[in-house]
Design a protein around this motif. Structure first.
Motif, mmCIF file in Angstrom:
data_model
loop_
_atom_site.group_PDB
_atom_site.id
_atom_site.type_symbol
_atom_site.label_atom_id
_atom_site.label_comp_id
_atom_site.label_asym_id
_atom_site.label_seq_id
_atom_site.Cartn_x
_atom_site.Cartn_y
_atom_site.Cartn_z
ATOM 1 N N TRP A 266 0.830 -1.203 0.000
ATOM 2 C CA TRP A 266 0.000 0.000 0.000
ATOM 3 C C TRP A 266 0.868 1.257 0.000
ATOM 4 N N SER B 17 0.888 3.735 -3.329
ATOM 5 C CA SER B 17 0.253 5.047 -3.213
ATOM 6 C C SER B 17 1.240 6.183 -2.982
ATOM 7 N N SER C 21 0.968 8.953 -5.481
ATOM 8 C CA SER C 21 -0.409 9.222 -5.894
ATOM 9 C C SER C 21 -0.750 10.700 -5.722
ATOM 10 N N ASP D 67 -4.036 11.446 -6.722
ATOM 11 C CA ASP D 67 -5.488 11.322 -6.748
ATOM 12 C C ASP D 67 -6.051 11.738 -5.390
ATOM 13 N N TRP E 229 -7.406 8.879 -3.395
ATOM 14 C CA TRP E 229 -6.445 7.812 -3.067
ATOM 15 C C TRP E 229 -5.160 8.461 -2.562
ATOM 16 N N PRO F 64 -1.669 9.175 -0.446
ATOM 17 C CA PRO F 64 -0.584 8.282 -0.016
ATOM 18 C C PRO F 64 -0.789 7.804 1.416
ATOM 19 N N TRP G 28 -10.143 8.130 5.413
ATOM 20 C CA TRP G 28 -9.312 6.928 5.372
ATOM 21 C C TRP G 28 -8.797 6.553 6.758
#
Length: 263
Positions: A26, A30, A33, A35, A38, A40, A224
């Motif tokens: 993961w 990420s 990333s 996004d 999404w 890190p 998250w």
């Protein structure tokens, strides 16, 4: 190094290895990333202590755990009691089985609006939702465990005058306890899921409510962290359950270990 220490270290390595590999995958997947949905993993871990402070743990996590404990306890008592009665009497089982199969097929989240009509939108509704989903694995495993009680053991207990409550405690429930604990283990994960779902409806606190609020406020890293916290709580509850199970079923695990050594 003794054999017991080596066995413990090996088991610890097996428990930690897969989560460590998944966390590393993961992290690297990420890491670059951009996004917004999404982020890190390092961003999530950095945000975690800022979000889940002592005050938020008291106001959100603690009420969720109280609701889960209450719903789970109600389901355990009802499931074991009803399962023992249904499993002990063939006629009762024949009458109840069609109804149980029908009710078991109804997904508990679908019952949330119905339960809200009768229990309101407070903690009672949330506890009822958790109990309505947790009761089925406990009930069905108890029924099968009671049905599987050795007939020779039952006749021996009866011939020695072990009847009534003593027979129920020392013969029926003791023989069925491995399957009862299997149902309790399944119900624990179901209860955690229903705890979150119930808090997404007309709630003012709790983990489910907070995660939805983060999502609606576009605080994606905070959202998250809530998901990560749920996973950690599930892991901790699983470990605690295993400790209780090992202690309560020490006789059963001892018999299994002895049979393995003899074979």
């Amino acid at each position: 190094m003794s054999a017991q220490v080596r066995h413990f270290l090996l088991r610890l390595l097996l428990v930690v290895a897969l989560p460590a590999v998944l966390a590393a995958a993961w992290w690297f997947a990420s890491d670059s990333s951009t996004d917004v949905y999404w982020p890190p993993l390092r961003t999530i871990l950095t945000t975690f202590p800022d979000v889940w402070t002592g005050e938020r743990l008291r106001e959100d996590v603690l009420p969720s755990m109280v609701r889960l404990t209450a719903g789970y306890a109600c389901a355990a008592v009802a499931g074991v009691a009803l399962g023992t009665v249904i499993g002990s009497y063939r006629r009762v089982r024949a009458v109840c089985e069609p109804v149980l199969e029908f009710l078991r097929a109804v997904p508990p989240p679908v019952l949330v609006p119905v339960i809200m009509l009768f229990a309101g939108i407070g903690d009672t509704m949330k506890i009822a939702v958790i109990a309505s989903g947790c009761v089925w694995p406990i009930l069905l495993n108890t029924v099968e465990g009671v049905r599987a009680v050795d007939s020779v053991m039952s006749e021996t207990a009866r011939s020695y005058g072990v009847t009534g409550v003593a027979r129920l405690r020392h013969v029926v429930l003791r023989s069925a306890s491995p399957q009862i604990f299997a149902g309790l283990r399944q119900a624990l994960s179901i209860g955690l899921i229903l705890m979150v779902i119930s808090e997404m409806f007309a709630a003012s606190n709790g983990l489910g409510f907070t995660i939805v609020q983060f999502q609606r406020g576009f605080a994606i890293p905070d959202m998250w962290t809530g998901i990560l916290l749920l996973g950690l709580l599930g892991f901790v509850l699983s470990v605690l359950f295993r400790l209780v199970e090992r202690r309560a079923l020490g006789w059963y695990h001892g018999l299994r270990d002895a049979s393995r050594r003899s074979s």
